[in-house]
Enzyme design. Structure first.
Site, PDB file in Angstrom:
ATOM      1  N   CYS A   1       0.799  -1.231   0.000  1.00  0.00           N
ATOM      2  CA  CYS A   1       0.000   0.000   0.000  1.00  0.00           C
ATOM      3  C   CYS A   1       0.827   1.275   0.000  1.00  0.00           C
ATOM      4  CB  CYS A   1      -0.945   0.008   1.197  1.00  0.00           C
ATOM      5  SG  CYS A   1      -2.076  -1.395   1.221  1.00  0.00           S
TER       6      CYS A   1
ATOM      7  N   CYS B   1       0.252   2.639   6.402  1.00  0.00           N
ATOM      8  CA  CYS B   1       0.683   1.280   6.713  1.00  0.00           C
ATOM      9  C   CYS B   1       0.544   0.421   5.474  1.00  0.00           C
ATOM     10  CB  CYS B   1      -0.137   0.697   7.859  1.00  0.00           C
ATOM     11  SG  CYS B   1      -1.918   0.700   7.533  1.00  0.00           S
TER      12      CYS B   1
END
Length: 398
Positions: free
Chosen positions: A64, A384
């Site tokens: 991500c 994150c």
């Protein structure tokens, strides 16, 4: 195809900035679920956008935070004196992810391709069984633990005592703030994109303010029947691409550009992918603040990736806990939780969606626009990623 989305983002950047293609020294793109036909999507998108075939381009992947990595890779190339102008971005086509044949079918097809006689080919075909046709679907799961990120979010919320109601309230906040920002024309960096066979997309279309009553009717999505993470308080997967122009200050000023924001410092950290998969922002924030010589109180704008409402709220609780800092982080005291009136005030991934490889640039450019709009000086971006990794960036307004 992903390169079509990335090409549109690159062309949008060229139109918005009027930067000549020939001054761009390098292009870096982040992506997660790679299309094998365009494994270096940065290169294919660059060629499609009209960049010279002499302009190098490469693709990075870091779950991500892939476009975060693309940005900091570009910054590193400039800092090293290798480049003056870099375009960084990310892309993800979640509506058409590659789906593989089963391993048995792949092996048979490869062997069949090497068969020389009709008899050999018929023999191989006769061995194909119905279960060979079962596809391998991609899953948002940790390779090392086989656990989906949603399960991790559910366990994290439970560990920090984050209730279902708190998660739904935060998700509703995200959608409501995104709708307000959209209505006020603050989400100004969206480039129209014509979807083949459908209408042109001109704005983020996942913003749907609901009600706590409606959200409360949804069943748990991962840990059933008692989990608290649902479709309403999780980020949704969507298509998207992003691009941004990065230069040294000297080069920007020489070309007549006024920088939107300056990168002050950044850090990447990694944690245990089993129990601390989504707690990276808590660990990384004090590190980047110390590197940059700042405190939490100096930050005017916070932009955190909202993977799940429970993940955000658990991080805020961890950041505000002396006990957690002392027992898990080896620190004497907590860093403190960002105040909500400075936190994701134009919505976030819960309401805008999460096209894996493109989200990082969206976070950074939103922070830059908020700093300018609100007259702030420092912004902090955190995201994150799978594998228990996180990137936190500290920037300042021009």
């Amino acid at each position: 195809m992903p390169h079509d989305l990335a090409r549109a983002a690159l062309q949008g950047l060229l139109t918005r900035t009027s930067v000549p293609r020939d001054v761009v020294d390098y292009i870096v793109y982040g992506t997660v679920i790679q299309e094998v036909k365009t494994s270096n999507v940065a290169r294919e998108a660059a060629l499609g956008a009209g960049f010279s075939d002499k302009t190098p381009a490469h693709t990075v992947t870091m779950a991500c935070i892939s476009s975060n990595q693309a940005m900091t890779t570009g910054v590193g190339m400039i800092a090293a004196g290798q480049c003056d102008v870099v375009v960084a971005g990310g892309v993800e086509l979640m509506s058409d992810v590659p789906i593989r044949h089963s391993r048995k079918m792949r092996k048979t097809m490869l062997t069949l391709n090497r068969a020389k006689t009709l008899g050999q080919k018929l023999s191989l075909i006769s061995k194909i069984r119905p279960d060979y046709f079962t596809p391998e679907l991609p899953a948002v799961a940790e390779f090392s633990t086989s656990e989906t990120m949603g399960h991790s979010a559910d366990r994290l919320a439970a560990a920090f005592g984050v209730s279902r109601l708190e998660q739904d309230e935060y998700a509703l906040r995200s959608h409501s703030l995104a709708k307000k920002a959209q209505d006020e024309g603050l989400l100004q960096d969206v480039v129209p994109f014509k979807v083949p066979g459908k209408d042109t997309v001109t704005k983020d279309n996942g913003i749907r303010p609901s009600s706590l009553e409606q959200m409360g009717k949804l069943k748990p999505a991962f840990v059933k029947p008692y989990g608290t993470v649902t479709a309403a308080n999780s980020s949704f997967l969507t298509d998207g691409a992003s691009a941004m122009l990065i230069m040294s200050e000297e080069k920007a000023l020489a070309m007549g550009y006024k920088p939107k924001a300056y990168l002050r410092d950044f850090v990447y950290v990694s944690q245990d992918p089993k129990d601390q998969l989504l707690l990276g922002p808590t660990y990384a924030t004090p590190k980047v603040l110390e590197k940059a010589g700042l405190t939490l109180g100096d930050i005017d704008v916070f932009e955190f990736h909202e993977a799940f409402a429970g993940q955000i709220l658990a991080n805020l609780k961890a950041m505000d806990s002396d006990w957690f800092a002392q027992n898990y982080m080896g620190r004497k005291s907590k860093v403190g939780a960002p105040p909500l009136d400075k936190f994701n005030t134009w919505g976030g991934s819960l309401s805008l969606g999460h096209p894996f490889g493109a989200t990082g640039c969206r976070l950074v450019i939103t922070a830059a626009h908020r700093l300018k709009k609100e007259g702030g000086q420092y912004g902090l971006v955190a995201a994150c990623a799978a594998g228990g990794q996180v990137m936190v960036l500290c920037g300042s307004c021009s």
